[in-house]
Design a protein around this motif. Structure first.
Motif, short mmCIF file in Angstrom:
data_model
loop_
_atom_site.label_atom_id
_atom_site.label_comp_id
_atom_site.label_asym_id
_atom_site.label_seq_id
_atom_site.Cartn_x
_atom_site.Cartn_y
_atom_site.Cartn_z
N ASP A 60 41.08 44.03 7.51
CA ASP A 60 41.28 45.48 7.63
C ASP A 60 42.59 45.82 8.32
O ASP A 60 42.80 46.94 8.79
CB ASP A 60 40.11 46.13 8.38
N ASN A 61 43.51 44.83 8.40
CA ASN A 61 44.84 44.98 9.01
C ASN A 61 44.81 45.12 10.53
O ASN A 61 45.82 45.44 11.14
CB ASN A 61 45.60 46.16 8.40
N THR A 62 43.66 44.89 11.14
CA THR A 62 43.61 44.78 12.60
C THR A 62 43.91 43.33 12.98
O THR A 62 43.96 42.44 12.11
CB THR A 62 42.24 45.20 13.16
N GLU A 86 51.66 42.11 25.60
CA GLU A 86 52.70 41.32 24.96
C GLU A 86 52.57 41.33 23.44
O GLU A 86 53.57 41.35 22.72
CB GLU A 86 52.67 39.89 25.49
N ILE A 87 51.32 41.32 22.95
CA ILE A 87 51.12 41.40 21.50
C ILE A 87 51.60 42.76 20.98
O ILE A 87 52.29 42.85 19.95
CB ILE A 87 49.64 41.18 21.13
N ALA A 88 51.24 43.83 21.68
CA ALA A 88 51.70 45.17 21.28
C ALA A 88 53.22 45.23 21.29
O ALA A 88 53.85 45.82 20.39
CB ALA A 88 51.11 46.22 22.21
N LEU A 92 55.94 45.99 18.29
CA LEU A 92 56.95 47.04 18.46
C LEU A 92 58.34 46.49 18.19
O LEU A 92 59.15 47.11 17.49
CB LEU A 92 56.87 47.60 19.88
N ASN A 93 58.66 45.32 18.74
CA ASN A 93 59.99 44.72 18.55
C ASN A 93 60.25 44.35 17.10
O ASN A 93 61.39 44.39 16.63
CB ASN A 93 60.12 43.47 19.43
N GLU A 94 59.17 43.96 16.39
CA GLU A 94 59.33 43.58 14.99
C GLU A 94 59.18 44.78 14.05
O GLU A 94 59.19 44.62 12.83
CB GLU A 94 58.31 42.50 14.63
N LYS A 95 59.03 45.98 14.67
CA LYS A 95 58.89 47.22 13.91
C LYS A 95 57.78 47.14 12.86
O LYS A 95 57.93 47.56 11.72
CB LYS A 95 60.22 47.59 13.25
N GLN A 96 56.66 46.56 13.30
CA GLN A 96 55.49 46.47 12.44
C GLN A 96 54.38 47.35 13.02
O GLN A 96 54.24 47.48 14.23
CB GLN A 96 54.97 45.04 12.36
N ALA A 97 53.59 47.91 12.12
CA ALA A 97 52.47 48.74 12.56
C ALA A 97 51.27 47.85 12.89
O ALA A 97 51.01 46.86 12.21
CB ALA A 97 52.09 49.73 11.46
N CYS A 98 50.57 48.20 13.95
CA CYS A 98 49.34 47.50 14.30
C CYS A 98 48.34 48.56 14.74
O CYS A 98 48.44 49.11 15.83
CB CYS A 98 49.59 46.49 15.41
#
Length: 234
Positions: A60-62, A86-88, A92-98
């Motif tokens: 589910d992309n989580t 750190e995961i968040a 953020l640094n990789e500009k990916q949505a989570c």
């Protein structure tokens, strides 16, 4: 061959491929299927490195961070907060949505639910932890069921394999855990499917790393090595 079967990168790559499509439903965790195994090392400026036990991307992309604990310590909550921060930050640094990060703690047979608080509320930050208590499992019944299946040459399901990986951790005493690792290895040598053997052995080595002694760990490595040698002859 010694170098190959002791190489952690090879083991991690194998687990990454074989965890895909599996779930933790046999332990009562209502999680979507695993789609990807993500790197578990988390470089930080405060410490040389944080290392979680498992880090999965789900269908589910989580994402789910999984840690295994054989004791309960309230101070571990700060460790989990560091993981999550750190995961968040990585996303953020990789500009990916989570959209959602799940913190899951699997407690070994030493710990019962009444000993654990799954919430950590310090006002500005509130963390909810999803917990699994292996003490709830009927360990001996599960082992006997798996033994019957294997001795009858029945095909093992993904659920069977996941149960075998964590079964040793469901026992209370350290010597019981280590003895059950050997019992599971003895069962595995009777399986004809080399990939299933290697998956359970490698998974068990990762998940029981904190509690098994060097002799037991070396036996698992030897078994993985022998399976790889056998497969290379085909």
């Amino acid at each position: 061959m010694d170098i190959a079967y002791q190489n952690k990168d090879i083991k991690s790559k194998f687990l990454a491929e074989n965890f895909k499509g599996k779930t933790f439903s046999v332990y009562g965790l209502n999680l979507p299927a695993i789609t990807q195994v993500l790197p578990t090392n988390i470089p930080t400026v405060k410490t040389n490195e944080l290392r979680i036990d498992n880090f999965f991307e789900l269908a589910d992309n989580t994402v789910a961070l999984v840690d295994y604990e054989s004791e309960y310590d309230q101070s571990d909550k700060m460790k989990y907060l560091n993981y999550l921060a750190e995961i968040a930050n990585r996303y953020l640094n990789e500009k990916q949505a989570c959209s959602n990060i799940r913190m899951i703690v699997i407690y070994t047979g030493d710990i019962e639910r009444r000993q654990v608080s799954a919430e950590y509320d310090i006002g500005a930050v509130k963390m909810s932890i999803e917990t699994v208590f292996l003490s709830k499992l009927d360990s001996n019944e599960i082992f006997e069921w798996l033994k019957e299946e294997i001795e009858a040459n029945e095909s093992l399901t993904d659920e069977d394999l996941m149960q075998m990986i964590l079964l040793p951790l469901s026992y209370r005493e350290k010597d019981e855990k280590q003895a059950k690792v050997h019992d599971v290895v003895d069962l595995l040598v009777k399986i004809q499917d080399g990939e299933q053997q290697t998956f359970v052995l490698a998974g068990m080595q990762v998940c029981t790393d904190k509690i098994i002694d060097m002799e037991t760990a070396n036996r698992i490595r030897r078994e993985i090595g022998m399976i790889q040698v056998a497969q290379s002859k085909w």
